[in-house]
Design a protein around this motif. Structure first.
Motif, PDB file in Angstrom:
ATOM      1  N   LYS A  39       0.823  -1.210   0.000  1.00  0.00           N
ATOM      2  CA  LYS A  39       0.000   0.000   0.000  1.00  0.00           C
ATOM      3  C   LYS A  39       0.860   1.265   0.000  1.00  0.00           C
ATOM      4  O   LYS A  39       0.515   2.245  -0.657  1.00  0.00           O
ATOM      5  CB  LYS A  39      -0.960  -0.006   1.190  1.00  0.00           C
ATOM      6  CG  LYS A  39      -2.141  -0.957   0.984  1.00  0.00           C
ATOM      7  CD  LYS A  39      -3.157  -0.864   2.076  1.00  0.00           C
ATOM      8  CE  LYS A  39      -3.924   0.408   2.094  1.00  0.00           C
ATOM      9  NZ  LYS A  39      -5.028   0.518   1.155  1.00  0.00           N
ATOM     10  N   TYR A  42       2.079   1.609  -3.469  1.00  0.00           N
ATOM     11  CA  TYR A  42       0.949   2.035  -4.299  1.00  0.00           C
ATOM     12  C   TYR A  42       0.747   3.553  -4.190  1.00  0.00           C
ATOM     13  O   TYR A  42       0.537   4.229  -5.193  1.00  0.00           O
ATOM     14  CB  TYR A  42      -0.309   1.289  -3.855  1.00  0.00           C
ATOM     15  CG  TYR A  42      -1.567   1.748  -4.535  1.00  0.00           C
ATOM     16  CD1 TYR A  42      -1.934   1.261  -5.782  1.00  0.00           C
ATOM     17  CD2 TYR A  42      -2.400   2.693  -3.929  1.00  0.00           C
ATOM     18  CE1 TYR A  42      -3.077   1.685  -6.403  1.00  0.00           C
ATOM     19  CE2 TYR A  42      -3.546   3.125  -4.546  1.00  0.00           C
ATOM     20  CZ  TYR A  42      -3.890   2.613  -5.786  1.00  0.00           C
ATOM     21  OH  TYR A  42      -5.028   3.053  -6.398  1.00  0.00           O
ATOM     22  N   SER A  43       0.824   4.076  -2.972  1.00  0.00           N
ATOM     23  CA  SER A  43       0.592   5.512  -2.776  1.00  0.00           C
ATOM     24  C   SER A  43       1.686   6.369  -3.411  1.00  0.00           C
ATOM     25  O   SER A  43       1.444   7.533  -3.744  1.00  0.00           O
ATOM     26  CB  SER A  43       0.461   5.837  -1.289  1.00  0.00           C
ATOM     27  OG  SER A  43       1.685   5.645  -0.632  1.00  0.00           O
ATOM     28  N   ARG A  49      -5.261   3.845 -11.220  1.00  0.00           N
ATOM     29  CA  ARG A  49      -5.207   2.979 -10.037  1.00  0.00           C
ATOM     30  C   ARG A  49      -4.965   1.514 -10.372  1.00  0.00           C
ATOM     31  O   ARG A  49      -4.132   0.858  -9.765  1.00  0.00           O
ATOM     32  CB  ARG A  49      -6.498   3.087  -9.241  1.00  0.00           C
ATOM     33  CG  ARG A  49      -6.668   4.390  -8.545  1.00  0.00           C
ATOM     34  CD  ARG A  49      -7.944   4.402  -7.755  1.00  0.00           C
ATOM     35  NE  ARG A  49      -8.008   5.620  -6.959  1.00  0.00           N
ATOM     36  CZ  ARG A  49      -8.822   5.788  -5.960  1.00  0.00           C
ATOM     37  NH1 ARG A  49      -9.667   4.833  -5.631  1.00  0.00           N
ATOM     38  NH2 ARG A  49      -8.808   6.907  -5.289  1.00  0.00           N
ATOM     39  N   GLU A  50      -5.719   0.996 -11.324  1.00  0.00           N
ATOM     40  CA  GLU A  50      -5.615  -0.429 -11.638  1.00  0.00           C
ATOM     41  C   GLU A  50      -4.357  -0.784 -12.428  1.00  0.00           C
ATOM     42  O   GLU A  50      -4.027  -1.952 -12.564  1.00  0.00           O
ATOM     43  CB  GLU A  50      -6.866  -0.922 -12.383  1.00  0.00           C
ATOM     44  CG  GLU A  50      -7.130  -0.243 -13.701  1.00  0.00           C
ATOM     45  CD  GLU A  50      -7.818   1.118 -13.572  1.00  0.00           C
ATOM     46  OE1 GLU A  50      -7.798   1.845 -14.580  1.00  0.00           O
ATOM     47  OE2 GLU A  50      -8.337   1.452 -12.498  1.00  0.00           O
ATOM     48  N   ARG A  52      -1.227   0.616 -11.672  1.00  0.00           N
ATOM     49  CA  ARG A  52      -0.029   0.792 -10.846  1.00  0.00           C
ATOM     50  C   ARG A  52       0.552  -0.574 -10.504  1.00  0.00           C
ATOM     51  O   ARG A  52      -0.175  -1.546 -10.302  1.00  0.00           O
ATOM     52  CB  ARG A  52      -0.357   1.551  -9.570  1.00  0.00           C
ATOM     53  CG  ARG A  52      -0.834   2.964  -9.846  1.00  0.00           C
ATOM     54  CD  ARG A  52      -1.172   3.679  -8.582  1.00  0.00           C
ATOM     55  NE  ARG A  52      -1.859   4.932  -8.864  1.00  0.00           N
ATOM     56  CZ  ARG A  52      -2.278   5.766  -7.932  1.00  0.00           C
ATOM     57  NH1 ARG A  52      -2.082   5.500  -6.657  1.00  0.00           N
ATOM     58  NH2 ARG A  52      -2.902   6.867  -8.270  1.00  0.00           N
ATOM     59  N   SER A  55      -0.814  -2.427  -7.417  1.00  0.00           N
ATOM     60  CA  SER A  55      -2.184  -2.899  -7.611  1.00  0.00           C
ATOM     61  C   SER A  55      -2.218  -4.128  -8.519  1.00  0.00           C
ATOM     62  O   SER A  55      -2.962  -5.076  -8.271  1.00  0.00           O
ATOM     63  CB  SER A  55      -3.041  -1.777  -8.207  1.00  0.00           C
ATOM     64  OG  SER A  55      -4.372  -2.176  -8.315  1.00  0.00           O
ATOM     65  N   PRO A  82      -6.435  -0.601  -3.211  1.00  0.00           N
ATOM     66  CA  PRO A  82      -6.698   0.753  -2.705  1.00  0.00           C
ATOM     67  C   PRO A  82      -7.718   0.782  -1.565  1.00  0.00           C
ATOM     68  O   PRO A  82      -7.666   1.657  -0.709  1.00  0.00           O
ATOM     69  CB  PRO A  82      -7.238   1.499  -3.921  1.00  0.00           C
ATOM     70  CG  PRO A  82      -6.845   0.698  -5.098  1.00  0.00           C
ATOM     71  CD  PRO A  82      -6.694  -0.707  -4.645  1.00  0.00           C
TER      72      PRO A  82
END
Length: 102
Positions: A39, A42-43, A49-50, A52, A55, A82
């Motif tokens: 996470k 990811y940030s 989003r999908e 990255r 993810s 997310p």
């Protein structure tokens, strides 16, 4: 032997770690730590989003452990990265059930 000699041979340490995982599987504490790191990664990543990397990795783990009757999209009992909260015991338990022996 000294305390420092425990980590003198990293190849042995890696081998023992793999062996322990093979016999015992993943621990919840390890999974929580990995998901927290994922996470964080990811940030820091940019893009849709999908798409990255973090993810995509999370989605691949879930795809590898998808139950036979579960639909390709939408039917998952595990939230996408997310939305996933590693501190929520119910969410972590569902993910642990799927990834324990991956």
């Amino acid at each position: 032997p000294s305390k420092a000699s425990e980590f003198a041979h990293p190849d042995v340490l890696i081998g023992l770690t793999v062996l322990a995982y093979r016999y015992e599987g993943l621990r919840k504490s390890d999974l929580r730590r990995v998901v927290r790191q994922l996470k964080q990664d990811y940030s820091r990543q940019v893009g849709p989003r999908e798409s990255r990397a973090a993810s995509v990795q999370f989605a691949q783990w879930l795809a590898l452990t998808r139950p036979a009757g579960e639909a390709e999209a939408g039917g998952s009992s595990v939230l996408p990265l997310p939305l996933f909260q590693p501190n929520d015991p119910k969410q972590l338990a569902r993910l642990f059930g799927r990834l324990r022996r991956l």
